[in-house]
Design a protein around this motif. Sequence first.
Motif, PDB file in Angstrom:
ATOM      1  N   UNK A   1       0.840  -1.212   0.000  1.00 14.88           N
ATOM      2  CA  UNK A   1       0.000   0.000   0.000  1.00 14.88           C
ATOM      3  C   UNK A   1       0.868   1.253   0.000  1.00 14.88           C
ATOM      4  N   UNK A   2       1.940   1.248   0.796  1.00 15.01           N
ATOM      5  CA  UNK A   2       2.823   2.422   0.875  1.00 15.01           C
ATOM      6  C   UNK A   2       3.520   2.658  -0.467  1.00 15.01           C
ATOM      7  N   UNK A   3       3.998   1.578  -1.105  1.00 11.79           N
ATOM      8  CA  UNK A   3       4.697   1.739  -2.389  1.00 11.79           C
ATOM      9  C   UNK A   3       3.749   2.219  -3.479  1.00 11.79           C
ATOM     10  N   UNK A   4       2.507   1.715  -3.456  1.00  7.52           N
ATOM     11  CA  UNK A   4       1.503   2.182  -4.434  1.00  7.52           C
ATOM     12  C   UNK A   4       1.284   3.682  -4.287  1.00  7.52           C
ATOM     13  N   UNK A   5       1.048   4.115  -3.057  1.00 13.54           N
ATOM     14  CA  UNK A   5       0.771   5.535  -2.830  1.00 13.54           C
ATOM     15  C   UNK A   5       1.997   6.395  -3.115  1.00 13.54           C
ATOM     16  N   UNK A   6       3.184   5.840  -2.838  1.00 12.97           N
ATOM     17  CA  UNK A   6       4.420   6.571  -3.137  1.00 12.97           C
ATOM     18  C   UNK A   6       4.493   6.904  -4.616  1.00 12.97           C
ATOM     19  N   UNK A   7       4.150   5.923  -5.453  1.00 12.80           N
ATOM     20  CA  UNK A   7       4.177   6.137  -6.903  1.00 12.80           C
ATOM     21  C   UNK A   7       3.113   7.161  -7.316  1.00 12.80           C
ATOM     22  N   UNK A   8       1.923   7.092  -6.731  1.00  4.34           N
ATOM     23  CA  UNK A   8       0.846   8.040  -7.072  1.00  4.34           C
ATOM     24  C   UNK A   8       1.291   9.471  -6.770  1.00  4.34           C
ATOM     25  N   UNK A   9       1.828   9.683  -5.568  1.00  4.74           N
ATOM     26  CA  UNK A   9       2.234  11.043  -5.199  1.00  4.74           C
ATOM     27  C   UNK A   9       3.469  11.498  -5.973  1.00  4.74           C
ATOM     28  N   UNK A  10       4.354  10.528  -6.318  1.00  6.37           N
ATOM     29  CA  UNK A  10       5.583  10.893  -7.041  1.00  6.37           C
ATOM     30  C   UNK A  10       5.279  11.366  -8.452  1.00  6.37           C
ATOM     31  N   UNK A  11       4.164  10.923  -9.020  1.00  6.07           N
ATOM     32  CA  UNK A  11       3.875  11.294 -10.409  1.00  6.07           C
ATOM     33  C   UNK A  11       3.038  12.563 -10.535  1.00  6.07           C
ATOM     34  N   UNK A  12       2.708  13.186  -9.386  1.00  8.34           N
ATOM     35  CA  UNK A  12       1.959  14.448  -9.455  1.00  8.34           C
ATOM     36  C   UNK A  12       2.967  15.584  -9.650  1.00  8.34           C
ATOM     37  N   UNK A  13       3.248  15.905 -10.866  1.00  5.09           N
ATOM     38  CA  UNK A  13       4.131  17.044 -11.112  1.00  5.09           C
ATOM     39  C   UNK A  13       3.667  17.742 -12.388  1.00  5.09           C
ATOM     40  N   UNK A  14       4.113  18.964 -12.620  1.00  2.57           N
ATOM     41  CA  UNK A  14       3.483  19.742 -13.693  1.00  2.57           C
ATOM     42  C   UNK A  14       4.454  20.325 -14.707  1.00  2.57           C
ATOM     43  N   UNK A  15       3.947  20.400 -15.913  1.00  2.00           N
ATOM     44  CA  UNK A  15       4.718  20.968 -17.019  1.00  2.00           C
ATOM     45  C   UNK A  15       5.100  22.420 -16.756  1.00  2.00           C
ATOM     46  N   UNK A  16       4.162  23.165 -16.164  1.00  2.00           N
ATOM     47  CA  UNK A  16       4.375  24.611 -16.062  1.00  2.00           C
ATOM     48  C   UNK A  16       5.538  25.003 -15.167  1.00  2.00           C
ATOM     49  N   UNK A  17       5.956  24.099 -14.277  1.00  2.00           N
ATOM     50  CA  UNK A  17       7.061  24.452 -13.378  1.00  2.00           C
ATOM     51  C   UNK A  17       8.319  24.774 -14.159  1.00  2.00           C
ATOM     52  N   UNK A  18       8.580  23.981 -15.209  1.00  2.00           N
ATOM     53  CA  UNK A  18       9.819  24.226 -15.965  1.00  2.00           C
ATOM     54  C   UNK A  18       9.570  24.548 -17.446  1.00  2.00           C
ATOM     55  N   UNK A  19       8.290  24.609 -17.848  1.00  2.00           N
ATOM     56  CA  UNK A  19       7.967  25.095 -19.187  1.00  2.00           C
ATOM     57  C   UNK A  19       8.053  24.074 -20.300  1.00  2.00           C
ATOM     58  N   UNK A  20       8.429  22.838 -19.982  1.00  2.00           N
ATOM     59  CA  UNK A  20       8.484  21.809 -21.021  1.00  2.00           C
ATOM     60  C   UNK A  20       7.884  20.524 -20.475  1.00  2.00           C
TER      61      UNK A  20
ATOM     62  N   UNK B   1      10.667   3.466 -13.136  1.00  2.00           N
ATOM     63  CA  UNK B   1      11.105   2.187 -13.713  1.00  2.00           C
ATOM     64  C   UNK B   1      11.405   1.181 -12.601  1.00  2.00           C
ATOM     65  N   UNK B   2      12.088   1.666 -11.540  1.00  2.00           N
ATOM     66  CA  UNK B   2      12.456   0.788 -10.420  1.00  2.00           C
ATOM     67  C   UNK B   2      11.193   0.205  -9.782  1.00  2.00           C
ATOM     68  N   UNK B   3      10.221   1.074  -9.461  1.00  2.00           N
ATOM     69  CA  UNK B   3       9.005   0.581  -8.803  1.00  2.00           C
ATOM     70  C   UNK B   3       8.109  -0.186  -9.774  1.00  2.00           C
ATOM     71  N   UNK B   4       8.244   0.096 -11.094  1.00  2.00           N
ATOM     72  CA  UNK B   4       7.556  -0.722 -12.100  1.00  2.00           C
ATOM     73  C   UNK B   4       8.043  -2.161 -11.989  1.00  2.00           C
ATOM     74  N   UNK B   5       9.375  -2.310 -11.789  1.00  2.00           N
ATOM     75  CA  UNK B   5       9.972  -3.634 -11.595  1.00  2.00           C
ATOM     76  C   UNK B   5       9.421  -4.316 -10.352  1.00  2.00           C
ATOM     77  N   UNK B   6       9.216  -3.544  -9.306  1.00  2.00           N
ATOM     78  CA  UNK B   6       8.656  -4.084  -8.045  1.00  2.00           C
ATOM     79  C   UNK B   6       7.259  -4.663  -8.287  1.00  2.00           C
ATOM     80  N   UNK B   7       6.402  -3.886  -8.975  1.00  2.00           N
ATOM     81  CA  UNK B   7       5.020  -4.361  -9.207  1.00  2.00           C
ATOM     82  C   UNK B   7       5.007  -5.527 -10.192  1.00  2.00           C
ATOM     83  N   UNK B   8       5.947  -5.508 -11.182  1.00  2.00           N
ATOM     84  CA  UNK B   8       6.029  -6.614 -12.147  1.00  2.00           C
ATOM     85  C   UNK B   8       6.422  -7.898 -11.422  1.00  2.00           C
ATOM     86  N   UNK B   9       7.408  -7.789 -10.522  1.00  2.00           N
ATOM     87  CA  UNK B   9       7.861  -8.982  -9.774  1.00  2.00           C
ATOM     88  C   UNK B   9       6.722  -9.533  -8.917  1.00  2.00           C
ATOM     89  N   UNK B  10       5.994  -8.638  -8.263  1.00  2.00           N
ATOM     90  CA  UNK B  10       4.881  -9.079  -7.405  1.00  2.00           C
ATOM     91  C   UNK B  10       3.840  -9.871  -8.205  1.00  2.00           C
TER      92      UNK B  10
END
Lengths: 217, 38
Positions: A77-96, A113-122
């Motif tokens: 559960x912690x790793x799932x939520x870690x990935x959800x929060x880690x992917x909340x970022x925005x284009x406008x911060x750096x313009x690209x 990619x690392x955590x993708x490997x974790x979920x794939x292994x599971x």
Amino acid sequence: MLKLLIFPAMALVIVMAFVLPSPMNPQISLGPVDAYRIFYFHVPAAWVAALSFVVGMFQSISYLRTKDADYDRKALAANRLGIVFATIFAKMTWGEFWNWSEIREVSLFILLLIYGGYFALRSALNDDDVRASFSAVMTIIFTVSALFLIFVLPRIYPAFSQHPSDTIVDNQGKMSLSPMVAIVFGLSMVTYTALYFWLYDITIRVDRYIYKLKSER
Amino acid sequence: MDANYIVMVVVLIVWTGVFLYVWSVDRKLKTLEKRDEG
């Protein structure tokens, strides 16, 4: 009832984030100053992602010590939520949308990619005990990698980052936020953390319920 | 109207939706857990 406080607290952060002046000094801003209002949401999301990976690591250590499957569900559960929060970022911060020379974006990509490997292994392992043991060891190793990628690597190569480095603390180590901005930022950090633990609790309970249904069949 | 305030209202609506959804999931889960206990 504390959960109910999350709603007005986040609503207040949203309103203040738009009503207060932008946290970025217009004279040193790389882009539109209004884009830097994302600071109130982006930084707490990154903090919660890092927190989640650390929570996952401690749950994995507990699993390896006790072999209690509930710790495995908590780590998942912690790793799932870690990935959800880690992917909340925005284009406008750096313009690209994407920039390979932006060290923080590349670090996050490696992290995904690392955590993708974790979920794939599971999903590849059928035996519950083997899956839990492998996942626990991977979580511990990956959390160290995650903390390195989030906190250390961008500071080793600051020239490769378009993120402003002096938003919270300036070069002299002094707080560079105005008092009002600091209060709203602090409230956002607390609210995001509370929201994280609420979602974490729900995710664990859902996993437990699914496990219970499966074991009753 | 300032574009910032339009975005603010949209964000508030989205946040209200997200909160209500998570709240409803929490409530449903509690109902299921209570039903199974009883």
